[in-house]
Structures are given as structure tokens and as C-alpha cells.
Motif scaffolding. Structure first.
Motif, PDB file in Angstrom:
ATOM      1  N   MET A 172       1.108  -1.346  -0.062  1.00  0.00           N
ATOM      2  CA  MET A 172      -0.208   0.137  -0.416  1.00  0.00           C
ATOM      3  C   MET A 172       0.684   1.418  -0.133  1.00  0.00           C
ATOM      4  SD  MET A 172      -3.345   0.540   0.453  1.00  0.00           S
ATOM      5  CE  MET A 172      -3.591  -1.117   0.898  1.00  0.00           C
ATOM      6  N   SER A 173       0.423   1.944  -1.219  1.00  0.00           N
ATOM      7  CA  SER A 173       1.302   3.467  -1.037  1.00  0.00           C
ATOM      8  C   SER A 173       0.750   4.379   0.009  1.00  0.00           C
ATOM      9  CB  SER A 173       1.240   3.820  -2.188  1.00  0.00           C
ATOM     10  OG  SER A 173      -0.330   4.769  -2.289  1.00  0.00           O
ATOM     11  N   ASP A 174       1.585   5.412  -0.048  1.00  0.00           N
ATOM     12  CA  ASP A 174       1.102   6.433   1.524  1.00  0.00           C
ATOM     13  C   ASP A 174       0.062   7.125   1.376  1.00  0.00           C
ATOM     14  OD1 ASP A 174       4.341   5.422   2.351  1.00  0.00           O
ATOM     15  OD2 ASP A 174       4.987   7.560   1.033  1.00  0.00           O
ATOM     16  N   PHE A 175      -0.113   7.130   0.367  1.00  0.00           N
ATOM     17  CA  PHE A 175      -1.623   7.593  -0.005  1.00  0.00           C
ATOM     18  C   PHE A 175      -2.867   6.611   0.287  1.00  0.00           C
ATOM     19  CE2 PHE A 175       0.946   9.644  -2.628  1.00  0.00           C
ATOM     20  CZ  PHE A 175       1.699  10.833  -1.792  1.00  0.00           C
ATOM     21  N   GLY A 176      -2.322   5.109   0.963  1.00  0.00           N
ATOM     22  CA  GLY A 176      -3.967   3.998  -0.068  1.00  0.00           C
ATOM     23  C   GLY A 176      -4.219   4.041  -0.470  1.00  0.00           C
ATOM     24  N   ILE A 177      -3.801   3.865  -1.882  1.00  0.00           N
ATOM     25  CA  ILE A 177      -3.701   3.476  -3.025  1.00  0.00           C
ATOM     26  C   ILE A 177      -2.686   1.934  -3.198  1.00  0.00           C
ATOM     27  CG2 ILE A 177      -3.373   4.051  -5.787  1.00  0.00           C
ATOM     28  CD1 ILE A 177      -4.022   6.809  -4.711  1.00  0.00           C
ATOM     29  N   PRO A 178      -3.550   0.876  -3.637  1.00  0.00           N
ATOM     30  CA  PRO A 178      -2.495   0.232  -3.749  1.00  0.00           C
ATOM     31  C   PRO A 178      -1.541  -0.199  -4.376  1.00  0.00           C
ATOM     32  CG  PRO A 178      -4.756  -1.067  -4.092  1.00  0.00           C
ATOM     33  CD  PRO A 178      -4.619   0.628  -4.008  1.00  0.00           C
ATOM     34  N   SER A 179       0.044  -0.462  -4.519  1.00  0.00           N
ATOM     35  CA  SER A 179       0.650   0.060  -5.158  1.00  0.00           C
ATOM     36  C   SER A 179       1.802  -1.361  -5.469  1.00  0.00           C
ATOM     37  CB  SER A 179       1.770   1.008  -4.517  1.00  0.00           C
ATOM     38  OG  SER A 179       3.172   1.591  -5.418  1.00  0.00           O
ATOM     39  N   ASP A 180       1.453  -1.699  -6.862  1.00  0.00           N
ATOM     40  CA  ASP A 180       2.485  -2.773  -6.948  1.00  0.00           C
ATOM     41  C   ASP A 180       4.005  -2.426  -7.275  1.00  0.00           C
ATOM     42  OD1 ASP A 180       0.563  -4.422  -6.384  1.00  0.00           O
ATOM     43  OD2 ASP A 180      -0.681  -3.587  -8.494  1.00  0.00           O
ATOM     44  N   VAL A 181       4.323  -2.886  -7.636  1.00  0.00           N
ATOM     45  CA  VAL A 181       6.631  -2.932  -7.821  1.00  0.00           C
ATOM     46  C   VAL A 181       6.717  -3.605  -9.582  1.00  0.00           C
ATOM     47  CG1 VAL A 181       8.794  -2.483  -7.584  1.00  0.00           C
ATOM     48  CG2 VAL A 181       6.834  -1.127  -5.863  1.00  0.00           C
ATOM     49  N   ILE A 182       7.082  -2.717 -10.407  1.00  0.00           N
ATOM     50  CA  ILE A 182       7.945  -3.162 -11.281  1.00  0.00           C
ATOM     51  C   ILE A 182       9.675  -3.026 -11.308  1.00  0.00           C
ATOM     52  CG2 ILE A 182       8.509  -3.442 -13.576  1.00  0.00           C
ATOM     53  CD1 ILE A 182       5.653  -3.194 -13.908  1.00  0.00           C
ATOM     54  N   GLU A 183      10.584  -3.900 -11.170  1.00  0.00           N
ATOM     55  CA  GLU A 183      11.715  -3.458 -11.115  1.00  0.00           C
ATOM     56  C   GLU A 183      12.815  -4.072 -12.052  1.00  0.00           C
ATOM     57  OE1 GLU A 183      13.576  -3.059  -6.993  1.00  0.00           O
ATOM     58  OE2 GLU A 183      12.156  -4.700  -6.606  1.00  0.00           O
ATOM     59  N   ILE A 184      13.553  -3.295 -12.276  1.00  0.00           N
ATOM     60  CA  ILE A 184      14.222  -3.264 -13.742  1.00  0.00           C
ATOM     61  C   ILE A 184      15.763  -3.722 -13.230  1.00  0.00           C
ATOM     62  CG2 ILE A 184      14.961  -3.038 -15.795  1.00  0.00           C
ATOM     63  CD1 ILE A 184      12.576  -1.497 -16.334  1.00  0.00           C
ATOM     64  N   ARG A 185      16.657  -4.839 -13.192  1.00  0.00           N
ATOM     65  CA  ARG A 185      17.525  -4.441 -12.690  1.00  0.00           C
ATOM     66  C   ARG A 185      18.960  -3.984 -13.385  1.00  0.00           C
ATOM     67  NH1 ARG A 185      16.503  -8.245  -7.543  1.00  0.00           N
ATOM     68  NH2 ARG A 185      14.799  -6.696  -6.926  1.00  0.00           N
ATOM     69  N   GLY A 186      19.945  -3.354 -13.424  1.00  0.00           N
ATOM     70  CA  GLY A 186      21.469  -4.100 -14.222  1.00  0.00           C
ATOM     71  C   GLY A 186      21.262  -3.503 -15.388  1.00  0.00           C
ATOM     72  N   ILE A 187      20.173  -2.391 -15.662  1.00  0.00           N
ATOM     73  CA  ILE A 187      20.323  -1.858 -17.497  1.00  0.00           C
ATOM     74  C   ILE A 187      22.237  -1.206 -17.626  1.00  0.00           C
ATOM     75  CG2 ILE A 187      19.324  -0.365 -19.355  1.00  0.00           C
ATOM     76  CD1 ILE A 187      16.734  -0.658 -16.910  1.00  0.00           C
ATOM     77  N   ARG A 188      22.742  -1.553 -18.096  1.00  0.00           N
ATOM     78  CA  ARG A 188      23.665  -1.560 -18.701  1.00  0.00           C
ATOM     79  C   ARG A 188      23.924  -0.213 -19.986  1.00  0.00           C
ATOM     80  NH1 ARG A 188      27.468  -3.697 -15.206  1.00  0.00           N
ATOM     81  NH2 ARG A 188      26.134  -6.146 -14.308  1.00  0.00           N
ATOM     82  N   GLY A 189      24.963   0.315 -19.908  1.00  0.00           N
ATOM     83  CA  GLY A 189      25.052   1.677 -20.923  1.00  0.00           C
ATOM     84  C   GLY A 189      26.777   2.512 -20.716  1.00  0.00           C
TER      85      GLY A 189
END
Length: 129
Positions: free
Chosen positions: A1-18
Motif C-alpha cells: 500500500m502506498s503512502d496515499f492508501g492506493i494499492p501500489s505494485d512494483v516493477i523493477e528492472i535491474r542492471g541496465i548497462r550502458g
């Protein structure tokens, strides 16, 4: 749950190299170095789960390409500037309510042994940058 009471899901992208030419020293601009970026996107994925349609969520492949492009183009002096730039592009999708962007600079010009230099910024939609 976010700070605003709205459900908050998470997408993470790790290790983007450039390979980028970010840095304050001339040799950083001339020689360049690898940067690694992790992004965390907060959003409500219930509509996408119900529809099973990519159009109802954030396309993380597109986000990864945009982050890669930000790493490799338009050099800046500070990783703080690069992190803000990437946070802004993540928040450009109206479905993203918050983001965290982590920049790794493992080849930073430091004169002592070290593993990594890491900066993380956290931003919410609607906040001015």
C-alpha cells in the motif's frame, strides 16, 4: 500500500548497462565508462491483471530502452543529473505513481580501492524536479 492508501505494485528492472561519458573530468568525457542503472516503478497493476493486455501496464522493455538511451546519450557532469533525467522519463507514464532510480558508477575516478559508487533518487508523480 502506498503512502496515499492506493494499492501500489512494483516493477523493477535491474542492471541496465550502458556506456556513457558522464563525469566532471575530461578523461571521463573522452574515455567514457560503464554505468549500471536499476529502476523501480510503482503503479497499480490490477487493470492489466484483469485484462491480460500489455496496453494496460508499463512496458518494461520500452522503459529499459529509454534508460539505456539516457545512459549513452547527452553526457552530464553529475550522476545526480542523470538519475533525475531517468526518474522524469519513468514518471512520464501517467500510470507510474513513484519511481526509484539507482545509478551505479563502478569505475568512478576514486584514488582508493572501492567496489562501486551508488546514488539512488526517489520521486513521486506530481513533484517538481
Amino acid at each position: 500500500m502506498s503512502d496515499f492508501g492506493i494499492p501500489s505494485d512494483v516493477i523493477e528492472i535491474r542492471g541496465i548497462r550502458g556506456f556513457g561519458r558522464h563525469g566532471v573530468f575530461d578523461h571521463e568525457r573522452a574515455d567514457g565508462q560503464e554505468f549500471v542503472v536499476d529502476v523501480r516503478l510503482e503503479l497499480d497493476t490490477r487493470q492489466a491483471a484483469a485484462s491480460d493486455d500489455l496496453a494496460d501496464t508499463v512496458n518494461y522493455g520500452v522503459v529499459a530502452e529509454q534508460v539505456h538511451q539516457a545512459i549513452e546519450n547527452d553526457p552530464v557532469d553529475l550522476i545526480e543529473t542523470l538519475a533525475q533525467r531517468i526518474a522524469d522519463l519513468c514518471l512520464a507514464d501517467r500510470r507510474v505513481t513513484a519511481t526509484a532510480v539507482t545509478i551505479h558508477k563502478p569505475s568512478a575516478p576514486i584514488s582508493v580501492p572501492f567496489d562501486d559508487v551508488v546514488l539512488t533518487v526517489q520521486r513521486r508523480a506530481g513533484e517538481s524536479s
